[in-house]
Design a protein around this motif. Structure first.
Motif, PDB file in Angstrom:
ATOM      1  N   TYR A  58      -2.765  10.787   5.948  1.00  0.00           N
ATOM      2  CA  TYR A  58      -2.216   9.997   4.842  1.00  0.00           C
ATOM      3  C   TYR A  58      -3.014  10.275   3.570  1.00  0.00           C
ATOM      4  O   TYR A  58      -3.703   9.412   3.040  1.00  0.00           O
ATOM      5  CB  TYR A  58      -2.265   8.499   5.164  1.00  0.00           C
ATOM      6  CG  TYR A  58      -1.462   8.102   6.378  1.00  0.00           C
ATOM      7  CD1 TYR A  58      -0.070   8.133   6.351  1.00  0.00           C
ATOM      8  CD2 TYR A  58      -2.084   7.681   7.553  1.00  0.00           C
ATOM      9  CE1 TYR A  58       0.681   7.760   7.454  1.00  0.00           C
ATOM     10  CE2 TYR A  58      -1.352   7.319   8.665  1.00  0.00           C
ATOM     11  CZ  TYR A  58       0.029   7.360   8.614  1.00  0.00           C
ATOM     12  OH  TYR A  58       0.772   6.995   9.711  1.00  0.00           O
TER      13      TYR A  58
ATOM     14  N   MET B 263       0.838  -1.201   0.000  1.00  0.00           N
ATOM     15  CA  MET B 263       0.000   0.000   0.000  1.00  0.00           C
ATOM     16  C   MET B 263       0.877   1.256   0.000  1.00  0.00           C
ATOM     17  O   MET B 263       0.615   2.219  -0.732  1.00  0.00           O
ATOM     18  CB  MET B 263      -0.922   0.003   1.222  1.00  0.00           C
ATOM     19  CG  MET B 263      -1.622   1.341   1.472  1.00  0.00           C
ATOM     20  SD  MET B 263      -2.803   1.794   0.191  1.00  0.00           S
ATOM     21  CE  MET B 263      -4.300   1.082   0.887  1.00  0.00           C
TER      22      MET B 263
ATOM     23  N   GLY C 270      -2.131  10.523   0.561  1.00  0.00           N
ATOM     24  CA  GLY C 270      -1.740   9.707  -0.580  1.00  0.00           C
ATOM     25  C   GLY C 270      -2.535   8.413  -0.662  1.00  0.00           C
ATOM     26  O   GLY C 270      -2.805   7.908  -1.756  1.00  0.00           O
ATOM     27  N   VAL C 271      -2.914   7.875   0.500  1.00  0.00           N
ATOM     28  CA  VAL C 271      -3.719   6.650   0.517  1.00  0.00           C
ATOM     29  C   VAL C 271      -5.103   6.940  -0.054  1.00  0.00           C
ATOM     30  O   VAL C 271      -5.633   6.174  -0.872  1.00  0.00           O
ATOM     31  CB  VAL C 271      -3.822   6.089   1.951  1.00  0.00           C
ATOM     32  CG1 VAL C 271      -4.778   4.897   1.992  1.00  0.00           C
ATOM     33  CG2 VAL C 271      -2.453   5.695   2.463  1.00  0.00           C
ATOM     34  N   ARG C 272      -5.698   8.059   0.381  1.00  0.00           N
ATOM     35  CA  ARG C 272      -7.008   8.438  -0.157  1.00  0.00           C
ATOM     36  C   ARG C 272      -6.944   8.650  -1.664  1.00  0.00           C
ATOM     37  O   ARG C 272      -7.804   8.163  -2.409  1.00  0.00           O
ATOM     38  CB  ARG C 272      -7.488   9.718   0.529  1.00  0.00           C
ATOM     39  CG  ARG C 272      -8.869  10.215   0.037  1.00  0.00           C
ATOM     40  CD  ARG C 272      -9.108  11.647   0.480  1.00  0.00           C
ATOM     41  NE  ARG C 272      -8.051  12.519  -0.009  1.00  0.00           N
ATOM     42  CZ  ARG C 272      -7.448  13.455   0.739  1.00  0.00           C
ATOM     43  NH1 ARG C 272      -7.812  13.657   1.988  1.00  0.00           N
ATOM     44  NH2 ARG C 272      -6.475  14.204   0.229  1.00  0.00           N
ATOM     45  N   ASP C 273      -5.897   9.337  -2.134  1.00  0.00           N
ATOM     46  CA  ASP C 273      -5.767   9.588  -3.569  1.00  0.00           C
ATOM     47  C   ASP C 273      -5.596   8.280  -4.336  1.00  0.00           C
ATOM     48  O   ASP C 273      -6.155   8.107  -5.425  1.00  0.00           O
ATOM     49  CB  ASP C 273      -4.572  10.512  -3.840  1.00  0.00           C
ATOM     50  CG  ASP C 273      -4.792  11.916  -3.296  1.00  0.00           C
ATOM     51  OD1 ASP C 273      -5.949  12.258  -2.988  1.00  0.00           O
ATOM     52  OD2 ASP C 273      -3.793  12.658  -3.160  1.00  0.00           O
ATOM     53  N   TYR C 274      -4.800   7.363  -3.765  1.00  0.00           N
ATOM     54  CA  TYR C 274      -4.617   6.059  -4.428  1.00  0.00           C
ATOM     55  C   TYR C 274      -5.945   5.334  -4.546  1.00  0.00           C
ATOM     56  O   TYR C 274      -6.259   4.759  -5.603  1.00  0.00           O
ATOM     57  CB  TYR C 274      -3.625   5.205  -3.636  1.00  0.00           C
ATOM     58  CG  TYR C 274      -3.727   3.731  -3.986  1.00  0.00           C
ATOM     59  CD1 TYR C 274      -3.214   3.243  -5.179  1.00  0.00           C
ATOM     60  CD2 TYR C 274      -4.360   2.836  -3.133  1.00  0.00           C
ATOM     61  CE1 TYR C 274      -3.327   1.906  -5.522  1.00  0.00           C
ATOM     62  CE2 TYR C 274      -4.487   1.492  -3.470  1.00  0.00           C
ATOM     63  CZ  TYR C 274      -3.966   1.037  -4.654  1.00  0.00           C
ATOM     64  OH  TYR C 274      -4.098  -0.289  -4.993  1.00  0.00           O
ATOM     65  N   MET C 275      -6.735   5.346  -3.489  1.00  0.00           N
ATOM     66  CA  MET C 275      -8.012   4.632  -3.505  1.00  0.00           C
ATOM     67  C   MET C 275      -8.954   5.237  -4.546  1.00  0.00           C
ATOM     68  O   MET C 275      -9.599   4.518  -5.315  1.00  0.00           O
ATOM     69  CB  MET C 275      -8.637   4.638  -2.112  1.00  0.00           C
ATOM     70  CG  MET C 275      -7.831   3.838  -1.095  1.00  0.00           C
ATOM     71  SD  MET C 275      -8.406   4.016   0.611  1.00  0.00           S
ATOM     72  CE  MET C 275      -9.909   3.049   0.538  1.00  0.00           C
TER      73      MET C 275
ATOM     74  N   SER D 238       0.660   3.792  -3.097  1.00  0.00           N
ATOM     75  CA  SER D 238       0.104   5.127  -2.823  1.00  0.00           C
ATOM     76  C   SER D 238       1.177   6.206  -2.813  1.00  0.00           C
ATOM     77  O   SER D 238       0.880   7.386  -3.032  1.00  0.00           O
ATOM     78  CB  SER D 238      -0.619   5.121  -1.478  1.00  0.00           C
ATOM     79  OG  SER D 238       0.299   4.989  -0.406  1.00  0.00           O
TER      80      SER D 238
ATOM     81  N   THR E 168      -7.612   4.442  -8.056  1.00  0.00           N
ATOM     82  CA  THR E 168      -7.771   3.028  -8.406  1.00  0.00           C
ATOM     83  C   THR E 168      -9.217   2.726  -8.768  1.00  0.00           C
ATOM     84  O   THR E 168      -9.489   1.984  -9.722  1.00  0.00           O
ATOM     85  CB  THR E 168      -7.313   2.139  -7.243  1.00  0.00           C
ATOM     86  OG1 THR E 168      -5.941   2.434  -6.947  1.00  0.00           O
ATOM     87  CG2 THR E 168      -7.444   0.666  -7.601  1.00  0.00           C
TER      88      THR E 168
ATOM     89  N   ASP F   4       2.423   7.453  -0.367  1.00  0.00           N
ATOM     90  CA  ASP F   4       2.099   8.421   0.674  1.00  0.00           C
ATOM     91  C   ASP F   4       3.355   8.689   1.514  1.00  0.00           C
ATOM     92  O   ASP F   4       3.996   7.748   2.023  1.00  0.00           O
ATOM     93  CB  ASP F   4       0.989   7.886   1.571  1.00  0.00           C
ATOM     94  CG  ASP F   4       0.601   8.876   2.653  1.00  0.00           C
ATOM     95  OD1 ASP F   4      -0.268   9.721   2.393  1.00  0.00           O
ATOM     96  OD2 ASP F   4       1.201   8.820   3.750  1.00  0.00           O
TER      97      ASP F   4
END
Length: 936
Positions: A798, A717, A800-805, A721, A808, A723
């Motif tokens: 975090y 992750m 970057g995690v939200r943006d990755y989700m 991401s 995706t 992040d």
């Protein structure tokens, strides 16, 4: 105004198939798609259109294939269950009095487009019944003296009949839809657009620059990576525009005015509705309603052709479009019963350089199977069977098995001659047990299919032959019988066995000829197949053959203890209920829990009845002690029935070990699964689960060594991401859950409480599996609002995690799949459709699948590297100081000489860590013990 309805047959067909469960009629025939189309057509016909047509693709290439040979090259084949419903749909549509149109050289879209424009020009009101977004380019509002074109999705009920409606959905008017599609590309049709350009970006550019030509002319002004992507795609954008433009000038033999709705053929409809169980449609038909009908057409199936070979009839179904006829015709098969004949075949196989082979045995258990015969094929349509062990009265003379294997051994052990098979791991086992170390195993059609179509559940040879060759293979039951009357293969006549066995090798070779080019056209997928899946086959065979020693006496002691505790749980349940009842009866549990004790039924079965599954009992366990006692009883019963009672029965009498079977094509994410026994599901968090692991032991003088990736999915992750906070936490080597708690709750690491760390851990893992506020609240025992606050805090720390989700999810909706770091594709069936629950599940899978799949790819690479290293540690006699004996989730387990343990820890750890290059370091935790629990 005269109304014309144009039905997009393919859209109807697939939407109905994917939206409805796999229904069947009383004869077991699939009817799900038929039933859905019944309802859609009933809705259409109740509107009483003046003119109507059902338009489908004609077989053969179109002008787009000539322009772009890769057009639709990645489209998966029609599922078998759907194929069976095509011809009945054609019959129903025809019986309804609706014309079915097919025009060679163009697609159904072009036929619909041409009719729609001509009809609108003639002042007709045109409705295109479809869910295909491409048709938005045809939408036309009513004009002075002119007709209109509207799109209706009969399944969802949505309607698009104006520029405003088109712009609301796509961000551009109908006139710019072609430009939008050209920029976006179309993953379904394999038309590559501008990389990372989704509908929002394409619409924004078109709003700024007016048209595709305007966007292309201003490409130099668009900054950043997306601008680079646009400039890289400039050469292909004009072709994209041509490919996505629906033709409106197709030469047709019919006119819009000629497509009148005819009177239905009532007798034919009555027979069809009765056969497929469409009772409501049948009632309407008997009542005289024209709108009672339903049906669909896609491609008219050919009459099954049959051809005779070696005394058997080989059935063929519809041959897939574009398939070389040589790959779909019955073959010529011969039995090899003399040494000279076998030597001639060996020369043919060696000269071919690559051949398919298959074994026939007397058992499905490869560790106990005796070789009955071998089959080979070096070219499509020609194969041979070498019978070696048919021992029924009157069996013809056969080659001595040892003599035949001596003749074959130089060929089979020659790595320079490539061999291919279907689920060849089984055959590798059989040959090893019979003294042949088969080398050069280069291709496996099961794995080719799995890598290409991971979302398809069926990769067996019969299904693949039907799907890719239009060929119906001879089934085992047809030669050996079934049920109590089934005979072992050694009792099957040599004539019958020759056709059955030789056909297996022949069809395997044919399938490879079809699947290999498709893999070659997808370099990333081919790399997954060549670099990960194929090298793993012999590794898994060796792990399975090694097996693991179990302490049978310890398992029996555990069984006795579990039985005592189950009895105690039964007695406690009886006390709480105030009467005796059967804890294993869902019906009695329902009556007791929800009728007598009046506990709330918070979870329902698919039929709407109160459920008593684990989720249902957990949901009410805080309201009464009885559900918790029932859960305890079930957990104990499962451990006893699955492990402590069963494992002693699975000890191989020849080796004294348990030999599990690993499945590479068992999970779409690429995760390995195991069976007989399933060692993936032994609980690790409970004392009882750990006790079972204590029964997996090392023999005297050896130790068990367990090497486990630490928090690998969280590390993936962080890599995906990028992040900054997650990367920083992993690079520092901090406790990731404590570091997360410190970030989320805004306090120093040393001040993080145990509860805060527990909450952070739940968030870390929960988000990877798509958990929302409701699930987090239930897991932590807090309110939903507080759980939502935790998640919001997490995303604020975090981002970057939200943006990755979010990124995706968007990519999954655009392409229909997500990818691992290695390029493995994970298809998401319901990401664009289905019910709301199905779409939500697909979105959760889109987030988690790349992490699970990447973790699977990494440990598979590690297994291959470790296996190669261990091979180099053998002494002159071939004995290895260590054996790889188990793979469970992210863990590898070894059995090793005590003196070799330090070298093993170093060698395995180094190779597991270097199995992938991620932004954050991989970490491996290792342990050593006399049993698996001590080593974990």
């Amino acid at each position: 105004m005269t109304r014309l309805v144009l039905i997009d047959g393919s859209s109807y067909l697939y939407r109905a198939f994917h939206a409805l469960p796999p229904l069947t009629n009383s004869a077991g025939e699939p009817t799900g798609a038929l039933f859905g189309v019944v309802n859609m057509l009933r809705a259409t016909l109740k509107e009483r259109p003046d003119h109507i047509a059902f338009v489908v693709d004609a077989p053969g290439k179109t002008f787009r294939d000539d322009l772009y040979p890769q057009y639709k090259a990645n489209r998966p084949p029609m599922p078998d269950e759907l194929r069976a419903q095509v011809q009945p749909m054609c019959e129903i549509v025809h019986a309804l009095g609706i014309d079915i149109l097919r025009v060679e050289g163009v697609e159904a879209d072009d036929v619909i487009g041409t009719l729609a424009v001509r009809a609108a020009d003639a002042g007709m009101e045109v409705t295109i019944s479809t869910s295909d977004k491409d048709f938005a380019q045809l939408v036309r509002e009513p004009g002075v003296g002119g007709g209109s074109v509207a799109l209706v999705n009969t399944m969802s009920g949505s309607r698009m009949d104006s520029d405003a409606a088109v712009a609301e959905k796509f961000g551009v008017p109908a006139a710019r839809i072609v430009d939008l599609l050209a920029l976006m590309g179309d993953a379904v049709d394999n038309v590559p657009g501008v990389d990372k350009c989704g509908p929002k970006t394409a619409a924004k550019w078109l709003g700024q620059y007016g048209s595709l030509d305007g966007v292309m002319g201003n490409a130099a002004a668009i900054k950043g990576k997306i601008g680079e992507n646009l400039r890289a795609a400039l050469e292909r954008l004009p072709l994209n525009r041509t490919l996505v433009t629906i033709k409106t000038d197709v030469a047709l033999e019919c006119t819009p005015q000629s497509l009148r709705l005819r009177e239905p053929h009532v007798d034919d409809l009555r027979a069809l509705y009765t056969r497929y169980g469409f009772n409501q449609a049948l009632k309407e038909l008997e009542a005289g309603s024209v709108a009672a009908g339903a049906g669909i057409a896609a491609v008219a199936e050919k009459e099954p052709g049959r051809a005779r070979s070696s005394g058997f009839v080989a059935a063929q179904v519809a041959v897939p479009e574009g398939l070389d006829p040589a790959l779909a015709t019955p073959g010529r098969y011969e039995a090899v019963t003399e040494a000279g004949h076998l030597e001639a075949w060996i020369a043919v196989l060696r000269n071919a350089g690559r051949f398919a082979f298959d074994t026939e045995t007397d058992s499905l258990d490869p560790m106990r199977a005796n070789l009955v015969g071998l089959s080979f094929a070096a070219e499509p349509g020609r194969a041979a069977y070498v019978p070696l062990g048919h021992d029924y009265p009157g069996a013809p003379p056969q080659l001595d098995r040892a003599r035949a294997l001596d003749l074959l051994r130089p060929l089979l052990e020659d790595a320079s001659v490539a061999k291919l098979g279907q689920h060849g791991k089984y055959d590798l086992h059989v040959m090893r047990r019979h003294g042949v170390a088969l080398a050069g195993y280069a291709d496996d059609t099961l794995l080719e299919s799995f890598v290409l179509e991971s979302g398809n559940a069926r990769h067996d040879m019969d299904s693949l032959a039907r799907r890719h060759l239009g060929y119906e293979t001879k089934k085992y039951e047809e030669v050996a019988g079934k049920g109590a009357k089934q005979i072992p293969f050694s009792q099957v006549s040599v004539e019958d066995a020759t056709f059955y066995a030789a056909e297996d090798a022949d069809i395997t070779l044919r399938l490879h000829r079809v699947l290999a080019p498709r893999l070659a056209a997808e370099p990333a997928l081919e790399a997954v197949y060549r670099d990960i899946e194929m090298p793993l086959v012999p590794v898994l065979e060796r792990i399975e053959a090694n097996g693991v020693k179990v302490d049978v006496d310890e398992l029996r002691r555990q069984s006795a203890d579990l039985s005592r505790r189950m009895l105690a749980a039964q007695q406690r349940a009886t006390e709480l209920a105030g009467r005796a009842f059967n804890l294993d009866s869902p019906k009695q549990l329902c009556a007791l829990l929800f009728e007598e004790l009046k506990l709330p039924a918070l979870v329902k079965t698919p039929k709407g009845q109160p459920s008593t599954n684990e989720e249902a009992l957990e949901a009410i366990a805080d309201q009464h002690e009885l559900p918790r006692v029932i859960l305890e009883y079930r957990g104990l019963a499962k451990l006893r029935g699955t492990y402590t009672d069963k494992l002693p029965e699975m000890v191989d009498p020849d080796t004294g070990r348990v030999h599990t079977s690993y499945h590479q094509a068992g999970a779409a994410t690429g995760r390995l699964s195991s069976s007989d026994p399933n060692l993936q599901n032994i609980p690790i968090r409970t004392e009882d689960g750990r006790r079972i692991r204590r029964a997996f032991v090392a023999p005297p003088g050896r130790k068990l060594v367990a090497c486990d990736y630490s928090q690998i999915e969280l590390r993936i992750m962080a890599h995906l991401s990028q992040d900054a906070g997650l990367l920083r936490a992993f690079e520092s080597g901090a406790d990731i859950h404590r570091a997360t708690a410190a970030e989320v709750f805004g306090r120093p690491l040393e001040e993080v409480t145990a509860n805060e760390r527990r909450a952070a851990k739940a968030i870390n893992f929960g988000l990877m599996y798509g958990m929302g506020a409701f699930g987090l609240a239930r897991q932590l025992g807090i309110g939903r609002g507080q759980a939502q606050d935790y998640i919001a805090l997490y995303f604020s720390r975090y981002p970057g995690v939200r943006d990755y989700m979010e990124r995706t999810r968007e990519q999954a909706r655009e392409h229909g799949y997500v990818e691992t770091v290695s390029g493995r594709r994970l298809y998401l069936e319901y990401i664009r459709g289905g019910t709301q629950a199905q779409r939500a599940g697909a979105e959760r899978a889109a987030i988690n699948a790349p992490m699970q799949g990447t973790a699977a790819d990494i440990i598979k690479r590690a297994m291959v590297e470790v296996d190669g290293w261990l091979a180099g540690q053998r002494d002159a006699s071939g004995r290895s100081p260590a054996l790889m004996i188990l793979q469970v989730h992210d863990e590898l387990v070894f059995e090793a000489d005590e003196a070799f343990v330090p070298a093993l820890l170093e060698g395995v750890g180094e190779r597991m860590v270097s199995a992938a290059r991620l932004t954050v370091p991989l970490v491996v935790d290792s342990g050593v013990g006399d049993n698996w629990d001590e080593a974990h």
